[in-house]
Design a protein around this motif. Structure first.
Motif, PDB file in Angstrom:
ATOM      1  N   LEU A  27      -4.445   0.962   4.785  1.00 53.60           N
ATOM      2  CA  LEU A  27      -5.315   1.937   5.443  1.00 53.60           C
ATOM      3  C   LEU A  27      -5.245   1.813   6.956  1.00 53.60           C
ATOM      4  O   LEU A  27      -5.209   2.820   7.671  1.00 53.60           O
ATOM      5  N   HIS A  28      -5.210   0.603   7.451  1.00 50.76           N
ATOM      6  CA  HIS A  28      -5.200   0.387   8.901  1.00 50.76           C
ATOM      7  C   HIS A  28      -3.871   0.799   9.538  1.00 50.76           C
ATOM      8  O   HIS A  28      -3.853   1.355  10.637  1.00 50.76           O
ATOM      9  N   ASN A  31      -2.291   4.988   7.070  1.00 53.97           N
ATOM     10  CA  ASN A  31      -3.049   6.147   6.647  1.00 53.97           C
ATOM     11  C   ASN A  31      -3.551   6.921   7.854  1.00 53.97           C
ATOM     12  O   ASN A  31      -4.319   6.409   8.666  1.00 53.97           O
ATOM     13  N   ILE A  34      -7.579   7.672   8.006  1.00 51.75           N
ATOM     14  CA  ILE A  34      -8.392   6.589   8.559  1.00 51.75           C
ATOM     15  C   ILE A  34      -8.240   6.551  10.077  1.00 51.75           C
ATOM     16  O   ILE A  34      -9.208   6.310  10.803  1.00 51.75           O
ATOM     17  N   GLY A  41     -13.144   4.617  10.561  1.00 50.03           N
ATOM     18  CA  GLY A  41     -11.939   4.285   9.810  1.00 50.03           C
ATOM     19  C   GLY A  41     -11.559   2.820   9.956  1.00 50.03           C
ATOM     20  O   GLY A  41     -11.153   2.164   8.990  1.00 50.03           O
ATOM     21  N   SER A  45     -11.336   0.004   6.861  1.00 49.17           N
ATOM     22  CA  SER A  45     -10.182  -0.852   6.578  1.00 49.17           C
ATOM     23  C   SER A  45     -10.539  -2.329   6.769  1.00 49.17           C
ATOM     24  O   SER A  45     -10.094  -3.187   6.002  1.00 49.17           O
TER      25      SER A  45
END
Length: 73
Positions: A27-28, A31, A34, A41, A45
Motif C-alpha cells: 500500500l505504501h 498503491n 493510498i 493513506g 499503510s
C-alpha cells in the motif's frame, strides 16, 4: 489447550502478521489510491505494518521458547 493446537494458532498468527506487513508495504509503495489520500493513506499503510509486527514478533519468541523447552526434554 494442547501444545499442537497452541502452535497452530501461533503459526497462523505469524502468517497473518507477515501478510499484514507485506500489505502495508504494498500500500505504501505501489498503491496510487493510498498515495492520493495523503496523510490518511500513510496512516492506513503504517497501521497495517504495525498490526503485522504486533502479531508476528511476540509469537516467534514464544514458539522459540516452546521449541527450546521441547528439546530439553
Amino acid at each position: 489447550m494442547t501444545n499442537k493446537k497452541l502452535i497452530l494458532i501461533l503459526n497462523t498468527s505469524i502468517i497473518t502478521g507477515i501478510c499484514l506487513i507485506l500489505l502495508g508495504i504494498y500500500l505504501h509503495n505501489f498503491n496510487e489510491t493510498i498515495e492520493a489520500m495523503g496523510v490518511q493513506g500513510i496512516i492506513i499503510s503504517a497501521m497495517c505494518v504495525a498490526f503485522g509486527m504486533v502479531l508476528s514478533l511476540p509469537t516467534k519468541m514464544y514458539l522459540t521458547f516452546l521449541l527450546v523447552k521441547r528439546e530439553e526434554k
